[in-house]
Design a protein around this motif. Structure first.
Motif, mmCIF file in Angstrom:
data_model
loop_
_atom_site.group_PDB
_atom_site.id
_atom_site.type_symbol
_atom_site.label_atom_id
_atom_site.label_comp_id
_atom_site.label_asym_id
_atom_site.label_seq_id
_atom_site.Cartn_x
_atom_site.Cartn_y
_atom_site.Cartn_z
ATOM 1 N N ASP A 190 61.888 43.633 -16.987
ATOM 2 C CA ASP A 190 61.506 42.450 -17.771
ATOM 3 C C ASP A 190 60.084 41.990 -17.435
ATOM 4 O O ASP A 190 59.329 41.592 -18.332
ATOM 5 N N ALA A 191 59.712 42.043 -16.168
ATOM 6 C CA ALA A 191 58.345 41.662 -15.772
ATOM 7 C C ALA A 191 57.328 42.602 -16.417
ATOM 8 O O ALA A 191 56.264 42.164 -16.867
ATOM 9 N N LEU A 192 57.660 43.879 -16.496
ATOM 10 C CA LEU A 192 56.760 44.850 -17.115
ATOM 11 C C LEU A 192 56.646 44.640 -18.623
ATOM 12 O O LEU A 192 55.571 44.808 -19.193
ATOM 13 N N VAL A 193 57.748 44.274 -19.264
ATOM 14 C CA VAL A 193 57.717 44.009 -20.708
ATOM 15 C C VAL A 193 56.775 42.836 -20.996
ATOM 16 O O VAL A 193 56.050 42.836 -21.992
ATOM 17 N N ASP A 194 56.744 41.853 -20.096
ATOM 18 C CA ASP A 194 55.946 40.641 -20.305
ATOM 19 C C ASP A 194 54.463 40.808 -19.997
ATOM 20 O O ASP A 194 53.667 39.914 -20.301
ATOM 21 N N ILE A 195 54.076 41.936 -19.409
ATOM 22 C CA ILE A 195 52.657 42.165 -19.113
ATOM 23 C C ILE A 195 51.888 42.234 -20.430
ATOM 24 O O ILE A 195 52.297 42.897 -21.369
ATOM 25 N N LYS A 196 50.778 41.535 -20.460
ATOM 26 C CA LYS A 196 49.937 41.558 -21.663
ATOM 27 C C LYS A 196 48.896 42.659 -21.525
ATOM 28 O O LYS A 196 48.385 42.903 -20.442
ATOM 29 N N SER A 197 48.569 43.285 -22.651
ATOM 30 C CA SER A 197 47.525 44.299 -22.640
ATOM 31 C C SER A 197 46.169 43.606 -22.513
ATOM 32 O O SER A 197 46.044 42.405 -22.753
ATOM 33 N N LYS A 198 45.149 44.377 -22.169
ATOM 34 C CA LYS A 198 43.802 43.817 -22.056
ATOM 35 C C LYS A 198 43.384 43.188 -23.385
ATOM 36 O O LYS A 198 42.773 42.121 -23.415
ATOM 37 N N GLU A 199 43.730 43.861 -24.475
ATOM 38 C CA GLU A 199 43.354 43.360 -25.803
ATOM 39 C C GLU A 199 44.016 42.011 -26.089
ATOM 40 O O GLU A 199 43.401 41.113 -26.654
ATOM 41 N N GLU A 200 45.294 41.877 -25.701
ATOM 42 C CA GLU A 200 46.002 40.609 -25.920
ATOM 43 C C GLU A 200 45.375 39.485 -25.099
ATOM 44 O O GLU A 200 45.193 38.375 -25.600
ATOM 45 N N VAL A 201 45.024 39.773 -23.851
ATOM 46 C CA VAL A 201 44.413 38.750 -22.988
ATOM 47 C C VAL A 201 43.050 38.350 -23.531
ATOM 48 O O VAL A 201 42.729 37.161 -23.620
ATOM 49 N N ILE A 202 42.255 39.333 -23.938
ATOM 50 C CA ILE A 202 40.933 39.030 -24.497
ATOM 51 C C ILE A 202 41.070 38.195 -25.769
ATOM 52 O O ILE A 202 40.335 37.227 -25.975
ATOM 53 N N GLY A 203 42.046 38.544 -26.618
ATOM 54 C CA GLY A 203 42.289 37.770 -27.840
ATOM 55 C C GLY A 203 42.641 36.324 -27.535
ATOM 56 O O GLY A 203 42.151 35.400 -28.198
ATOM 57 N N GLU A 204 43.487 36.112 -26.527
ATOM 58 C CA GLU A 204 43.866 34.747 -26.152
ATOM 59 C C GLU A 204 42.662 33.966 -25.622
ATOM 60 O O GLU A 204 42.483 32.792 -25.943
ATOM 61 N N ILE A 205 41.841 34.622 -24.811
ATOM 62 C CA ILE A 205 40.656 33.959 -24.257
ATOM 63 C C ILE A 205 39.696 33.572 -25.369
ATOM 64 O O ILE A 205 39.186 32.451 -25.397
ATOM 65 N N ILE A 206 39.473 34.484 -26.300
ATOM 66 C CA ILE A 206 38.582 34.187 -27.426
ATOM 67 C C ILE A 206 39.130 33.019 -28.240
ATOM 68 O O ILE A 206 38.388 32.114 -28.631
ATOM 69 N N GLY A 207 40.439 33.010 -28.468
ATOM 70 C CA GLY A 207 41.062 31.903 -29.197
ATOM 71 C C GLY A 207 40.867 30.575 -28.484
ATOM 72 O O GLY A 207 40.559 29.549 -29.114
ATOM 73 N N LEU A 208 41.026 30.578 -27.160
ATOM 74 C CA LEU A 208 40.831 29.351 -26.384
ATOM 75 C C LEU A 208 39.375 28.893 -26.405
ATOM 76 O O LEU A 208 39.091 27.692 -26.471
ATOM 77 N N LEU A 209 38.451 29.852 -26.357
ATOM 78 C CA LEU A 209 37.037 29.500 -26.383
ATOM 79 C C LEU A 209 36.600 28.985 -27.755
ATOM 80 O O LEU A 209 35.730 28.127 -27.849
ATOM 81 N N GLN A 210 37.199 29.496 -28.811
ATOM 82 C CA GLN A 210 36.834 29.082 -30.162
ATOM 83 C C GLN A 210 37.370 27.702 -30.504
ATOM 84 O O GLN A 210 36.781 26.987 -31.295
ATOM 85 N N SER A 211 38.473 27.324 -29.906
ATOM 86 C CA SER A 211 39.114 26.057 -30.245
ATOM 87 C C SER A 211 38.185 24.848 -30.071
ATOM 88 O O SER A 211 38.050 24.046 -30.990
ATOM 89 N N PRO A 212 37.516 24.668 -28.919
ATOM 90 C CA PRO A 212 36.618 23.513 -28.788
ATOM 91 C C PRO A 212 35.457 23.556 -29.785
ATOM 92 O O PRO A 212 35.059 22.531 -30.325
ATOM 93 N N ALA A 213 34.929 24.762 -30.034
ATOM 94 C CA ALA A 213 33.819 24.884 -30.985
ATOM 95 C C ALA A 213 34.276 24.476 -32.379
ATOM 96 O O ALA A 213 33.544 23.791 -33.108
ATOM 97 N N LYS A 214 35.483 24.841 -32.760
ATOM 98 C CA LYS A 214 36.003 24.455 -34.078
ATOM 99 C C LYS A 214 36.170 22.945 -34.171
ATOM 100 O O LYS A 214 35.916 22.351 -35.210
ATOM 101 N N ASN A 215 36.607 22.319 -33.067
ATOM 102 C CA ASN A 215 36.751 20.855 -33.060
ATOM 103 C C ASN A 215 35.413 20.174 -33.277
ATOM 104 O O ASN A 215 35.304 19.205 -34.035
ATOM 105 N N VAL A 216 34.370 20.671 -32.615
ATOM 106 C CA VAL A 216 33.041 20.070 -32.754
ATOM 107 C C VAL A 216 32.525 20.252 -34.174
ATOM 108 O O VAL A 216 31.990 19.319 -34.782
ATOM 109 N N ILE A 217 32.696 21.451 -34.722
ATOM 110 C CA ILE A 217 32.229 21.718 -36.087
ATOM 111 C C ILE A 217 32.956 20.836 -37.093
ATOM 112 O O ILE A 217 32.337 20.240 -37.979
ATOM 113 N N SER A 218 34.273 20.713 -36.950
ATOM 114 C CA SER A 218 35.006 19.863 -37.893
ATOM 115 C C SER A 218 34.611 18.401 -37.711
ATOM 116 O O SER A 218 34.552 17.643 -38.682
ATOM 117 N N ALA A 219 34.322 17.995 -36.478
ATOM 118 C CA ALA A 219 33.878 16.615 -36.232
ATOM 119 C C ALA A 219 32.524 16.372 -36.888
ATOM 120 O O ALA A 219 32.294 15.307 -37.467
#
Length: 173
Positions: A124-153
């Motif tokens: 089960d622990a191995l099934v839950d491991i995220k691939s590098k691509e998944e982790v990078i995607g999550e990081i990019i999503g987190l980084l984009q979120s504040p920028a989107k808030n500023v742009i919409s503001a």
């Protein structure tokens, strides 16, 4: 098998161990031909390579490898199949999905991105491991979120500093 043939198999296995950073060891003994064929098909679909291998040859290849396999050589008892994959959790997902219909394969151990997992209870622990691509995607999503808030503001505030601050504070609340 001659000594030369064994040496060639060990050499080939050592090269495969060097090329792959995600290596799983499983027990598929007792599966009938049809079930084994279904497992091979599931592995193929998930881009996982599955091979049945002699423990002694794999142990020698691990010994010859530059990688530290820790406790993994200790699980080389009985029937062993080796699974290679570019994605760290792909073999674990194949095993878990396949076990919905069958008692096997059993996970003996895994070497995933230099981390060592021993025993079927780590599946089960191995099934839950995220691939590098998944982790990078999550990081990019987190980084984009504040920028989107500023742009919409900026768009909704009319462009004034006071308006931007007011819009941002309303979004936080």
């Amino acid at each position: 098998m001659t000594r030369e043939e064994k040496s060639q198999v060990i050499e080939d296995l050592t090269a495969q161990l060097a090329e792959n950073s995600n290596i799983y060891l499983a027990d598929i003994s007792g599966l009938d031909a049809g079930t084994t064929s279904n497992l091979r098909r599931a592995c193929f679909k998930a881009n996982v390579s599955l091979k049945v291998i002699k423990n002694t040859l794999l142990a020698k290849a691990m010994e010859n490898s530059d990688k530290d396999f820790g406790e993994l050589p200790n699980v080389l008892k009985g029937n062993t199949s080796i699974m290679f994959s570019e994605t760290g959790n792909a073999p674990a997902k194949v095993i878990k999905e396949f076990r919905k219909k069958s008692e096997k394969p059993l996970l003996k151990g895994a070497f995933v991105e230099e981390a060592i997992f021993v025993g079927d209870e780590t599946l089960d622990a191995l099934v839950d491991i995220k691939s590098k691509e998944e982790v990078i995607g999550e990081i990019i999503g987190l980084l984009q979120s504040p920028a989107k808030n500023v742009i919409s503001a900026l768009k909704s505030s009319g462009g004034t500093i006071a308006g931007i601050l007011k819009t941002l504070s309303e979004k936080e609340g």
